[in-house]
Design an enzyme around this catalytic site. Structure first.
Site, mmCIF file in Angstrom:
data_model
loop_
_atom_site.group_PDB
_atom_site.id
_atom_site.type_symbol
_atom_site.label_atom_id
_atom_site.label_comp_id
_atom_site.label_asym_id
_atom_site.label_seq_id
_atom_site.Cartn_x
_atom_site.Cartn_y
_atom_site.Cartn_z
ATOM 1 N N GLY A 50 0.805 -1.167 -0.005
ATOM 2 C CA GLY A 50 -0.030 -0.100 -0.109
ATOM 3 C C GLY A 50 1.040 1.344 0.016
ATOM 4 O O GLY A 50 0.134 2.358 0.226
ATOM 5 N N GLU A 59 8.552 6.633 -7.307
ATOM 6 C CA GLU A 59 9.617 6.041 -6.773
ATOM 7 C C GLU A 59 10.932 6.856 -7.587
ATOM 8 O O GLU A 59 11.003 6.674 -8.786
ATOM 9 C CB GLU A 59 9.600 4.667 -6.881
ATOM 10 C CG GLU A 59 8.522 4.175 -5.965
ATOM 11 C CD GLU A 59 8.416 2.314 -5.978
ATOM 12 O OE1 GLU A 59 9.502 1.875 -6.717
ATOM 13 O OE2 GLU A 59 7.534 1.984 -5.774
ATOM 14 N N TYR A 88 -2.450 -1.065 5.829
ATOM 15 C CA TYR A 88 -3.211 -1.139 4.864
ATOM 16 C C TYR A 88 -4.717 -1.539 4.741
ATOM 17 O O TYR A 88 -5.520 -0.845 4.269
ATOM 18 C CB TYR A 88 -2.685 -2.138 3.599
ATOM 19 C CG TYR A 88 -3.454 -2.254 2.419
ATOM 20 C CD1 TYR A 88 -3.185 -1.180 1.421
ATOM 21 C CD2 TYR A 88 -4.246 -3.346 2.122
ATOM 22 C CE1 TYR A 88 -4.212 -1.447 0.151
ATOM 23 C CE2 TYR A 88 -4.921 -3.747 0.958
ATOM 24 C CZ TYR A 88 -4.787 -2.494 -0.061
ATOM 25 O OH TYR A 88 -5.565 -2.642 -1.028
#
Length: 351
Positions: free
Chosen positions: A73, A92, A231
């Site tokens: 998550g 990322e 999550y």
């Protein structure tokens, strides 16, 4: 002859003047400012100062680091935070966890440390260089914002080190049932170095080890520095979890975090990567579709040995014998984190 030269000189001056006037009126603009420059103007008020000063990226920059095991998550969390008007996480970077792993290798090797010390490359020098590199990447790879965050899942394997070089940073550790995490990784063919995607037993064993590393560092972090977020609770109770998170991050409530999908691709909104495996899922509103999809897919022998294969399940409060567990009940893991209990006792941010 002299008059001719004078006339030519005057003509050149006039021609240059006219050209400059034309160019000025034609709307030619200066090159756009970099993300780095705009962030410094926004956060530090340094519009007229040199960009080379090392003080421009102070170590007390209040960064936010989101991490956890991949498929737990982390992308959803960063997309929801990206929807907040004061925050920018972005995609990322991939380079940050690699640099942190390299720095950790230098520290573990006695021989390498001796060589570096002999060369005058002390821990202080290295920490300063790593801090500057990380800030340059985090600031430069996206739009400026009052609060910047980084989401590289395995960066939190170096949580203790990051807390050291960034004393004002805060950390969000995403936790998810390891069985769901590993099934998602295998079914979506998310390759991670050292993991055999044909072997649930191998992946669950390594999941447990990796999560233990991050979990233990989150527990050991100074009070108020690391917050675990499940999550399962995030998708079941998004408003409650996000209010708790924003309070932890000392950010005002912004209801946009509950509707990140409406801001995807919009200026100042949520930017998604075309190559990250989670992108197609976070384009949807927050939902519970993936909670129990792992049930029935794990081999029976692995299910029978689950408690021994993945001891972190029990430590995190997930019942290794339940298929599926009741994700709506409160787990004892909450009491293990130094910040979670204090949040309960404090008044939440006004909504």
């Amino acid at each position: 002859m002299r008059n001719t030269r004078a006339s030519l000189l005057v003509g050149c001056v006039l021609l240059c003047s006219v050209s400059l006037l034309y160019l000025g009126m034609s709307g030619i603009e200066c090159p756009p400012k970099s993300h780095r420059h705009r962030w410094m103007e926004l956060n530090l008020g340094l519009a007229n100062q040199s960009l080379s000063s090392p003080s421009l990226f102070p170590e007390d920059t209040p960064l936010i680091f989101i991490g956890g095991f991949p498929r737990s998550g982390t992308t959803l969390m960063r997309a929801m935070l990206d929807a907040h008007g004061a925050v920018r996480c972005g995609e990322e970077t991939r380079v940050i966890p690699r640099l942190l792993a390299m720095r950790a290798t230098w520290s573990r090797s006695v021989k390498e440390r001796m060589r570096l010390d002999e060369a005058g490359v002390t821990d202080q020098v290295l920490d300063s260089a790593v801090r500057a590199f990380l800030l340059e990447v985090i600031v430069g790879h996206g739009e400026p914002a009052l609060r910047l965050c980084n989401k590289d899942p395995f960066a939190l394997k170096s949580l203790s080190y990051l807390a050291h070089i960034f004393p004002k940073a805060k950390f969000v550790l995403m936790l998810r049932d390891g069985r769901a995490t590993v099934h998602s990784m295998i079914s979506r063919k998310v390759t991670i170095s050292g993991f055999d995607l044909t072997n649930y037993r191998d992946c669950l064993t390594k999941w447990s080890s990796a999560v233990e590393t991050m979990f233990s560092q989150c527990q050991a972090a100074p009070e108020g520095r690391c917050l675990p977020v499940r999550y399962e609770h995030l998708v079941l109770h998004p408003q409650e979890e996000m209010k708790k998170l924003l309070h932890f991050l000392e950010l005002p409530w912004d209801s946009a975090v509950l509707h990140h999908e409406e801001l995807i691709g919009k200026a100042g909104g949520v930017s998604l990567s075309k190559v990250e495996r989670s992108t197609d899922q976070v384009m949807k509103p927050v939902n519970t579709d993936a909670l129990n999809t792992w049930v029935g897919h794990i081999p029976p022998d692995v299910v029978n040995d689950m408690a021994a294969i993945a001891p972190m399940l029990s430590r995190l409060g997930y019942d290794p014998r339940a298929n599926p567990p009741d994700y709506t009940r409160p787990e004892p893991v909450v009491s293990l984190f130094n910040y979670s209990e204090s949040v309960k006792a404090e008044t939440p941010h006004p909504s």
